[in-house]
Design a protein around this motif. Structure first.
Motif, PDB file in Angstrom:
ATOM      1  N   GLU A 255     -37.110 -40.271 -38.696  1.00 58.12           N
ATOM      2  CA  GLU A 255     -37.615 -41.337 -39.567  1.00 58.12           C
ATOM      3  C   GLU A 255     -37.538 -42.695 -38.872  1.00 58.12           C
ATOM      4  O   GLU A 255     -36.487 -43.122 -38.404  1.00 58.12           O
ATOM      5  N   ILE A 256     -38.663 -43.363 -38.807  1.00 57.31           N
ATOM      6  CA  ILE A 256     -38.748 -44.762 -38.394  1.00 57.31           C
ATOM      7  C   ILE A 256     -38.945 -45.590 -39.669  1.00 57.31           C
ATOM      8  O   ILE A 256     -39.876 -45.311 -40.444  1.00 57.31           O
TER       9      ILE A 256
ATOM     10  N   THR B 165     -41.356 -38.545 -34.953  1.00 54.53           N
ATOM     11  CA  THR B 165     -42.091 -39.018 -33.793  1.00 54.53           C
ATOM     12  C   THR B 165     -41.128 -39.501 -32.720  1.00 54.53           C
ATOM     13  O   THR B 165     -39.954 -39.797 -33.011  1.00 54.53           O
ATOM     14  N   ASP B 166     -41.642 -39.582 -31.471  1.00 56.18           N
ATOM     15  CA  ASP B 166     -40.862 -40.195 -30.403  1.00 56.18           C
ATOM     16  C   ASP B 166     -41.558 -41.436 -29.838  1.00 56.18           C
ATOM     17  O   ASP B 166     -41.077 -42.040 -28.885  1.00 56.18           O
ATOM     18  N   HIS B 167     -42.681 -41.808 -30.419  1.00 54.10           N
ATOM     19  CA  HIS B 167     -43.354 -43.037 -29.993  1.00 54.10           C
ATOM     20  C   HIS B 167     -44.351 -43.429 -31.080  1.00 54.10           C
ATOM     21  O   HIS B 167     -44.689 -42.629 -31.973  1.00 54.10           O
ATOM     22  N   GLY B 168     -44.841 -44.646 -30.979  1.00 50.18           N
ATOM     23  CA  GLY B 168     -45.844 -45.071 -31.938  1.00 50.18           C
ATOM     24  C   GLY B 168     -45.916 -46.579 -32.045  1.00 50.18           C
ATOM     25  O   GLY B 168     -45.298 -47.317 -31.263  1.00 50.18           O
ATOM     26  N   GLU B 169     -46.672 -47.020 -33.023  1.00 45.18           N
ATOM     27  CA  GLU B 169     -46.754 -48.450 -33.305  1.00 45.18           C
ATOM     28  C   GLU B 169     -46.978 -48.641 -34.800  1.00 45.18           C
ATOM     29  O   GLU B 169     -47.463 -47.744 -35.497  1.00 45.18           O
ATOM     30  N   CYS B 170     -46.583 -49.795 -35.259  1.00 48.06           N
ATOM     31  CA  CYS B 170     -46.810 -50.158 -36.661  1.00 48.06           C
ATOM     32  C   CYS B 170     -47.166 -51.626 -36.707  1.00 48.06           C
ATOM     33  O   CYS B 170     -46.440 -52.471 -36.157  1.00 48.06           O
TER      34      CYS B 170
END
Length: 624
Positions: free
Chosen positions: A541-542, A612-617
């Motif tokens: 969870e991010i 996830t292990d990467h991403g953007e928001c």
């Protein structure tokens, strides 16, 4: 800055003697007292009249011990400060009215305070060698409020000596004796007081100028021995240099705007005392850092009583109006003077706000009141500011106006004075009204400054507008900091980018977390918060948290509406396909929090839908 230039064999020649040092008119010198504006006279006489027949409330041993027993420091602190506020009001009222009506109550106040075992507060008893629930009368430590008490009594002695002697010579003699034993002698003999800065094991903060300003006052007003007086001034200069040296060249107050009143402002008090006692020959107001320390406060100014708060600062601050005015005049900054004048006009006759009754603030406020009331200067609403030392950015849509969007953000590290774990924190206002906020601080208890500090929710990153990874928040300590910090500005945008990875423990598994915070100025201006992250492994969870004083309204997938009671409204847009939104209500019981925000706050959660292990928001905040 001070000691090298002035603390030498010529210092004694620079200082006026006690007999010649006349910073303000005494009660006998009637001209200036009688010329005060009528409504100002009435205001302060009324304050004094309310304190006639004051009971001087008992300061009991058990009230003092409540701090060690329960952690509560308010009961004793409030009773102690009430005595001092009453005395200050009575002294000013007598100086203005000049009829002797307040003198018996003043004598009672002086006598009661002189009979106190300890002039400080229980929360500062840690400075004593023997740790006990009660203070040790044989260990004369100097802390904030013992020094403040000495200053109050010294001003009482200076202003009313003739009238006090007509009642009994013992009153002034008692003031002289108690101040000498509790403040003057320990100040000269002790170098182990941490706030002096001679032992660098502890980081200096606002205590250094605050304590020194009041010790200087006591020496300048009460010490007859020229050698002791000179030695005290020299020691104060060396101590103040340690404090000034550790401040960033940007003049920023890492403790927040409330503590500017106790850091930057009490430093100004010290410099004013030195300036006045030397008839202007000790003067460092032209030094760039001294100017920047003053300018900090309007760089942190939002609107009305709101300032950019972080650390233990509340969001609403009533700065000392006359001091800001005088500080601006000393450094030649019309914006700072204008902010002081604006604050004075908001408060009218109430010339100063200070938790403790500092007469070195009240007296110049009285005698400069008419001048400040007429002053305009330049608008304190600046469009952009970047303080690279404390890594604070501020930006508003328009110069010289509170209209539109306002953004502030910070980097820094998590061992700043009065620190909260808040690297990457940002706040948003709309038309001067808070939308996304920093909650501020709770009433101080025994947990506030020691090992249990970060068990308090308001100090934790989970209650700031920063990320959490599988519920893991930021850690406290100097190693937990922002890296790769870059500030950019042009006509179209103000932007701050920083890597938050080092603010989190290894268990958060962050390789990189680049947060970019910017205000875009266009025909339809908006604020963008963009997080790009790379983790060492897949995390469940991010979460992005946002604190607000307004009940959030979910307006469909990807849109949240915040609106205040005056109709100011913003939209928060996000990717509803990747992040789910929820919110919780936080009931506020603490008095300081309730004074700032009312009876509740809200925490918005944006949580990643999939591991996830990467991403953007990216979120976009627009005025509606």
């Amino acid at each position: 800055m001070l000691a090298e230039k002035y603390a030498n064999e010529t210092l004694g020649d620079l200082l006026q003697s006690r007999a010649n040092y006349k910073p303000f008119p005494t009660s006998e010198d009637r001209t200036k007292w009688d010329e005060l504006p009528q409504r100002l006279r009435e205001f302060w006489i009324d304050k004094g009249t309310q304190e006639l027949n004051h009971s001087w409330g008992a300061l009991t041993a058990t009230a003092y011990m409540e701090y060690s027993r329960t952690g509560n420091r308010n009961k004793y602190d409030d009773a102690s400060w009430a005595r001092r506020r009453a005395l200050a009001s009575l002294v000013i009222a007598e100086c203005i009215e000049n009829r002797g009506r307040f003198m018996d109550d003043i004598v009672n106040g002086v006598w009661c305070i002189c009979e106190e075992t300890f002039w400080g507060i229980p929360g500062h008893g840690y400075m004593m060698k023997r740790q006990d629930p009660l203070p040790d009368v044989n260990d004369q430590v100097i802390e904030l409020f013992s020094a403040e008490t000495a200053s109050l009594l010294a001003w009482t002695h200076y202003l009313l000596q003739t009238k006090l002697n007509e009642i009994s010579v013992m009153v002034c003699e008692r003031i002289e004796l108690e101040v000498k034993n509790r403040i003057l002698d320990p100040y000269l003999s002790r170098n182990d007081l941490w706030w002096l800065g001679f032992n660098q094991e502890r980081m200096l903060n606002n205590w250094t100028p605050w304590c020194n300003s009041n010790c200087l006052t006591a020496f300048l007003l009460l010490e007859d021995d020229a050698d002791r007086r000179e030695a005290a001034v020299s020691k104060a200069m060396r101590s103040l240099d340690h404090y000034i040296d550790r401040l960033h060249s940007d003049g920023g107050c890492e403790e927040g705007p409330k503590y500017w009143m106790y850091g930057g402002c009490t430093l100004f008090d010290c410099l004013e005392l030195l300036y006045g006692a030397s008839d202007g020959r000790i003067n460092v107001f032209h030094e760039p850092k001294i100017g920047q320390i003053g300018r900090y406060i309007y760089k942190a100014y939002i609107n009305e009583s709101f300032y950019v708060n972080y650390a233990d600062s509340a969001p609403k601050v009533q700065i000392p109006a006359e001091l800001a005015y005088r500080y601006g005049r000393r450094i030649g900054d019309d914006r700072l003077s204008a902010l002081g004048a604006l604050e004075l006009r908001k408060r009218h006759e109430e010339t100063t706000q200070f938790e403790f009754p500092a007469l070195f603030r009240v007296l110049p406020a009285l005698f400069h009141y008419a001048e400040i009331e007429q002053y305009t200067g330049e608008s304190p609403y600046i469009r952009d500011a970047w303080l690279d030392g404390i890594q604070m950015m501020v930006a508003r849509e328009q110069q010289d106006s509170s209209a539109g969007l306002y953004l502030a953000a910070k980097g820094g590290h998590n061992d700043e004075s009065h620190n909260h774990n808040d690297i990457g924190q940002f706040i948003v206002y709309c038309n001067g009204s808070p939308m996304i906020i920093d909650p501020g601080v709770l009433t101080y208890t025994s947990k506030s400054f020691f090992s249990e500090r970060y068990t308090i929710w308001a100090m934790q990153s989970a209650y700031h507008n920063v990320p959490a990874i599988d519920g893991i928040g930021q850690m406290n300590g100097r190693d937990y900091r922002a890296t790769d910090v870059h500030y950019r500005i042009d006509d179209g945008a103000s932007s701050l980018s920083l890597n938050l990875a080092a603010a989190y423990p290894e268990s958060a598994k962050i390789s990189s977390w680049i947060r970019t915070i910017q205000l875009i100025r266009s025909s339809s201006s908006y604020i963008e918060i963009k997080d790009e992250y790379q983790l060492e492994q897949v995390m469940n969870e991010i979460a992005l948290n946002f604190m607000t004083p307004h009940a959030p309204r979910i307006a469909g997938s990807g849109n949240i509406i915040l609106q205040d009671e005056h109709g100011n409204k913003v939209s928060i847009q996000y990717n509803g396909e990747r992040y789910a939104v929820s919110s919780e209500e936080i009931r506020l019981e603490d008095e300081i929090m309730r004074n700032a925000w009312g009876d509740r706050l809200y925490r918005i959660h944006l949580k990643s839908i999939a591991p996830t292990d990467h991403g953007e928001c990216s979120i976009r905040i627009s005025q509606m």
